[in-house]
Design an enzyme around this catalytic site. Structure first.
Site, short mmCIF file in Angstrom:
data_model
loop_
_atom_site.label_atom_id
_atom_site.label_comp_id
_atom_site.label_asym_id
_atom_site.label_seq_id
_atom_site.Cartn_x
_atom_site.Cartn_y
_atom_site.Cartn_z
CE1 TYR A 71 6.75 14.03 69.10
CE2 TYR A 71 8.98 12.86 69.07
CZ TYR A 71 8.14 13.83 68.58
OH TYR A 71 8.22 15.41 68.06
CE1 TYR A 85 12.96 15.39 62.98
CE2 TYR A 85 12.22 13.29 62.84
CZ TYR A 85 12.11 14.63 61.90
OH TYR A 85 12.09 15.56 61.18
CB CYS A 133 16.17 12.71 88.18
SG CYS A 133 17.56 12.77 88.90
N GLY A 135 8.43 12.56 55.61
CA GLY A 135 7.80 11.97 56.29
C GLY A 135 7.66 10.60 56.33
C1 LIG Z 1 9.99 17.66 59.61
C2 LIG Z 1 9.74 17.88 58.71
C3 LIG Z 1 9.46 16.78 57.49
C4 LIG Z 1 11.35 16.30 57.81
O1 LIG Z 1 9.65 15.19 58.17
P1 LIG Z 1 10.06 13.39 57.76
O2 LIG Z 1 9.11 12.75 58.72
O3 LIG Z 1 11.22 13.33 59.21
O4 LIG Z 1 11.28 12.98 56.59
C5 LIG Z 1 9.85 18.16 55.78
N1 LIG Z 1 9.20 19.35 56.02
C6 LIG Z 1 8.80 19.77 56.97
C7 LIG Z 1 8.20 21.48 56.17
C8 LIG Z 1 8.72 19.26 58.36
O5 LIG Z 1 8.35 19.46 59.01
#
Ligand SMILES: *Cc1c(COP(=O)(O)O)cnc(C)c1O
Length: 455
Positions: free
Chosen positions: A349, A405, A376, A263
């Site tokens: 997003y 991503y 398009c 995250g």
């Molecule tokens: C998406 C996700 C991550 C990675 O998240 P980042 O924001 O890219 O670091 C880690 N664990 C789980 C379960 C996820 O769904």
């Protein structure tokens, strides 16, 4: 006009997520941009555009910083696991594995990419809120850690394992009920999330898993969201997880791992100011230690799962500038040869990015333009109202922080082939994903006899 200087002198080399651009970004003697010692415009000429460029050193430094910070700050064992949904390929799996990290995967495709990329199976974590029987079988067969997300996983695994002796290594994912300030779509820790067991189900799941023949519950998992700039939610998370760990151990499970998810945010635009990797790891580590000690719990192995902060800052996408449309006193559109098919984040997003002309990054910014994709969809805009020098047709534009991503979420909308990807290091560039051809897109089309044109 605001300036975007991707080659900032005070780059944070240890924590690539704090920079605009890969850590090797520099200017050559003619003030053109280089990444990994390769001139970006030259790469565009060699490999064509759009082109995903990944800087190997940026990826490796981010991996090393996670591992080092865990070692420095967490007294128990630890393992950083790369969330491969951010960008999955054989070479990336290989790089991450060579840095000693594990990988988390959510599908058969990501799993085989990790295995064939050389990631040891004991360091692979298999997630997903709707795993199929086939996916679970593959995960079980390959001895990777399986994260139980819901009752369906338990029921399917029971079936799969009934004819086998081997015990599956299991983690339990639950929804910690923690809010954080990020885009609505990427909050996953809050109560109404689709992921994981609810907190109030935990006890009965622990009881259900007690004494099972087919698996061993070795860990707990929670993930609170993505592109997060705050560290405080992780303090709350540590507390909720330690509480769950205590309950699980009381109910007879020898749970040895806490996986706190990923995250950590990265810098896309100048106002983004994420914590460094070491700051994040320090807070996570100290919180887990504090929450465990206050309950007199033996320290578990601490696992975290960064995705974006490992691979995002390493990526630059190079496009070629095409048509121009001026709507006087309203807007100037500059169209490029890619868009929402290679980077669906802005349209999905409303994500923001930074960009520059890769051979003239220092040129004065003379106009505010909107960089539009070629798809398009009116919403196919990569950058809204961004300052650029007067650009020429056929010049190359670099969009930064596109390592995460982008490729992994890319599509063939409008039957546009996916770009090539190259990895750069020390003045060398190597293709790691070949450019799709229009022919590739016809590969899965089937034409029953009666449709074949006569004559
Ligand atoms: C998406 C996700 C991550 C990675 O998240 P980042 O924001 O890219 O670091 C880690 N664990 C789980 C379960 C996820 O769904």
């Amino acid at each position: 006009m605001p300036t975007f200087r991707p080659f900032e002198k005070n780059q944070d080399k240890a924590s690539p997520n704090r920079n605009f651009a890969p850590i090797t970004t520099e200017l050559d003697s003619k003030e053109r941009l280089l990444v990994g010692g390769c001139r970006l415009a030259k790469l565009a000429e060699i490999y064509g555009t759009p082109l995903y460029v990944l800087d190997e050193l940026t990826i490796r430094n981010a991996c090393r910083e996670y591992t080092k910070s865990l070692n420095d700050n967490y007294p128990g064992e630890s393992l950083a696991v790369y969330a491969s949904k951010a960008n999955s390929s054989l070479v990336i799996s290989n790089i991450v594995a060579s840095e000693g990290m594990g990988i988390d995967v959510v599908s058969e495709g990501e799993l085989i990419t990790a295995l064939r990329g050389g990631v040891p199976k004991e360091k692979i974590v298999f997630h997903g809120n709707n795993k199929s029987l086939d996916e679970l079988y593959l995960a079980y067969e390959n001895d990777v850690i399986i994260v139980l997300d819901n009752q369906n996983d338990i029921d399917l695994l029971k079936k799969i394992t009934s004819l086998h002796q081997k015990k599956a290594r299991l983690m339990l994912r639950f929804t910690p009920g923690i809010e954080c300030h990020t885009h609505e779509y990427i909050k996953t820790g809050h109560i109404d999330s689709k992921f994981g067991f609810n907190l109030d189900e935990l006890e009965s799941v622990f009881n259900q898993l007690k004494g099972i023949r087919w698996g061993r519950l070795i860990g707990l998992h929670a993930h609170i969201g993505s592109q997060i700039f705050e560290v405080d939610p992780h303090k709350d998370l540590a507390d909720v997880m330690a509480e769950a760990l205590q309950i699980g151990r009381k109910l007879g499970h020898s749970i040895q791992m806490l996986n706190v998810g990923g995250g950590l945010g990265i810098r896309y635009i100048s106002s983004d100011d994420p914590p460094s990797i070491s700051q994040w790891v320090k807070v996570v580590s100290e919180s887990v230690v504090k929450s465990c000690r206050s309950r007199s719990l033996e320290l578990p192995l601490l696992m975290c799962e960064p995705g974006r902060s490992i691979i995002g800052p390493a990526g630059v996408t190079i496009y070629q500038i095409g048509s121009r449309k001026e709507i006087s006193n309203i807007k100037t559109y500059i169209s490029i040869d890619g868009g929402m098919s290679d980077n669906p984040r802005p349209i999905t997003y409303q994500s923001k990015y930074s960009a520059c002309l890769v051979d003239r990054p220092l040129a004065d910014k003379e106009e505010i333009v909107t960089i539009a994709g070629k798809h398009c969809e009116s919403g196919d805009v990569l950058l809204n109202e961004f300052p650029l020098p007067m650009s020429f047709k056929d010049e190359f534009l670099g969009v930064f922080s596109t390592g995460a991503y982008n490729f992994s979420m890319s599509s063939n909308y409008n039957r546009i082939p996916k770009p090539a990807a190259v990895i750069v290091n020390n003045g060398e560039s190597e293709l790691i994903q070949r450019r799709e051809l229009p022919e590739d897109l016809l590969r899965n089309d089937i034409v029953p006899d009666r449709f074949i044109a006569k004559g």
